[in-house]
Design an enzyme around this catalytic site. Structure first.
Site, PDB file in Angstrom:
ATOM      1  N   ASP A 184       0.823  -1.213   0.000  1.00 60.96           N
ATOM      2  CA  ASP A 184       0.000   0.000   0.000  1.00 60.96           C
ATOM      3  C   ASP A 184       0.854   1.259   0.000  1.00 60.96           C
ATOM      4  OD1 ASP A 184       0.847  -0.612   2.666  1.00 60.96           O
ATOM      5  OD2 ASP A 184      -0.677   0.739   3.469  1.00 60.96           O
ATOM      6  N   GLU A 213       0.274  -1.566   5.487  1.00 59.49           N
ATOM      7  CA  GLU A 213       1.296  -1.178   6.454  1.00 59.49           C
ATOM      8  C   GLU A 213       1.114   0.265   6.898  1.00 59.49           C
ATOM      9  OE1 GLU A 213       5.278   0.412   7.790  1.00 59.49           O
ATOM     10  OE2 GLU A 213       3.998   1.096   6.173  1.00 59.49           O
TER      11      GLU A 213
HETATM   12 ZN   LIG Z   1       6.768   2.348   3.956  1.00 61.24          ZN
END
Ligand SMILES: [Zn+2]
Length: 416
Positions: free
Chosen positions: A89, A184
């Site tokens: 992401d 993340e």
């Molecule tokens: Zn990163």
């Protein structure tokens, strides 16, 4: 390392990077889904196919959009299984849709004009690191979106190293356990990770400037403060109303202003208010607290509790509920017991002819979580600068060098 190998690493890392940034994988902190955005599936599926093409085994895109793959160790390498990890992401703070990379060759050391940013230039005063890359090829977005090098550079670098292992059978490596994680950036990168698919040691390729290695990160807490007040018609409110919204504002004003992200750097910690919402009845204040020293965060939590008690006494009938959530811990606690993981990373960076920079990271990584799940996992540079912004950029040489570090690390883990 022979020129043929480094040329392949550069070509592969750049080509793949430019392919991955075109996919919008911006994560969404408000989503209840896992992963939080559709685009992460698109990238996950591409990576699954590419890993199969590269000859990896047990390639899997699982139900939570984690990508796993195994490369069996080369005959003669008895090192432990090693994980290389990067995230799918991009930050929710800037759009990642329709990213149009702009490539500047033979950079002349001047300010950067991006076609989508109007008259505003990125100056070398704003991004001083630019001057270290005069003559190099630099990659930017066109100024309307982020670039997404955080962390598609990390993915591309790992994939380039795998391509080199396929092309050059003389390159030694232990068993490799590749993991690409979703979400993340919204703190959920390891929530559904399958630990049986992770090696004995790991490296996240998610750091910044070329040469960086990070073995220390914040001790991190999320704090939700719920203010319960009492509403009544304002015409008849004297001695009756307890206005949760205005009391919450006073509470926030009582936090030490000098302990905030905008007033701290280096090893100093902070309080950071991320959201305030409310009305007379109730109000919510969300904040995060960060420090390298966990006792300093304990002091901040005590301060919040004491302040809440003081406010409850000052405004009879007011209730403040505090909910503290442990977000991640300082990975140094684990890594200092396993110095070999960081030592080898240092050596690999130096062998790639890059100056080693060691900084504590003013944030966290998937690696911090993995450390406390039993896998010592320092963070290595992916090479991008000004991440999470429309002026994010990466030098092509960093893509090459980071993938070379992966290849060299693998050789070091084969040393007996
Ligand atoms: Zn990163």
């Amino acid at each position: 390392m022979n020129k043929k190998i480094t040329a392949l690493l550069r070509e592969q890392a750049t080509k793949r990077f430019l392919e991955y940034v075109r996919i919008d994988t911006q994560s969404d902190p408000e989503s209840k889904m896992s992963p939080s955005s559709e685009g992460q599936w698109v990238l996950g599926r591409i990576l699954r196919e590419e890993l199969i093409e590269l000859g990896l085994e047990d390639v899997e895109l699982d139900a939570h959009c984690y990508v796993y793959a195994t490369l069996p160790g080369r005959a003669g390498c008895v090192g432990p299984p090693i994980t290389f990890c990067a995230h799918l992401d991009t930050s929710s703070s800037e759009s990642g849709a329709n990213v149009r990379p702009v490539i500047i060759r033979n950079y002349d050391g001047g300010d950067i004009r991006l076609p989508g940013s109007g008259k505003k230039h990125l100056t070398t005063a704003e991004s001083r690191e630019l001057l270290q890359f005069v003559g190099e090829t630099l990659i930017f977005s066109d100024g309307r979106t982020l670039l997404g090098a955080d962390d598609k550079a990390g993915i591309a670098e790992i994939m380039a190293a795998l391509a080199a292992f396929k092309a050059f059978s003389e390159l030694p490596h232990p068993e490799l356990k590749i993991v690409f994680t979703p979400d993340e950036e919204i703190g959920a990168g390891t929530d559904f990770i399958q630990m049986n698919r992770v090696g004995k040691y790991g490296y996240t390729m998610d750091g910044g400037m070329m040469g960086e290695i990070e073995a220390e990160c914040f001790d991190a807490w999320g704090m939700d403060l719920l203010f319960k007040g009492r509403n009544i018609h304002p015409g008849y409110a004297k001695d009756q109303m307890i206005n949760a919204a205005s009391i919450a504002a006073r509470f926030v004003a009582a936090l030490p202003e000098w302990e905030t992200p905008e007033h701290t750097e280096g090893r100093a910690g902070f309080y950071h208010v991320t959201r305030i919402e409310g009305a007379e009845n109730s109000a919510m204040v969300k904040l995060i607290i960060r420090d390298f020293d966990k006792s300093a965060n304990q002091r901040r939590m005590d301060y919040l509790k004491n302040l809440a008690q003081l406010f409850e006494r000052r405004y009879g009938g007011l209730e403040i509920n505090i909910n503290a959530k442990d977000q991640y811990k300082n990975m140094n606690e684990v890594l200092h017991r396993h110095p070999e993981a960081v030592d080898k990373a240092r050596r690999a960076i130096a062998l790639a002819d890059v100056a080693v920079r060691e900084n504590p990271i003013r944030g966290g990584t998937d690696g911090a979580r993995l450390c406390f799940m039993g896998v010592p996992t320092p963070n290595i540079f992916a090479g991008a600068m000004r991440v999470h912004s429309k002026t994010e950029w990466i030098p092509e040489v960093a893509l090459e060098k980071a993938s070379e570090v992966v290849v060299r690390l693998c050789a070091l883990w084969c040393e007996v």
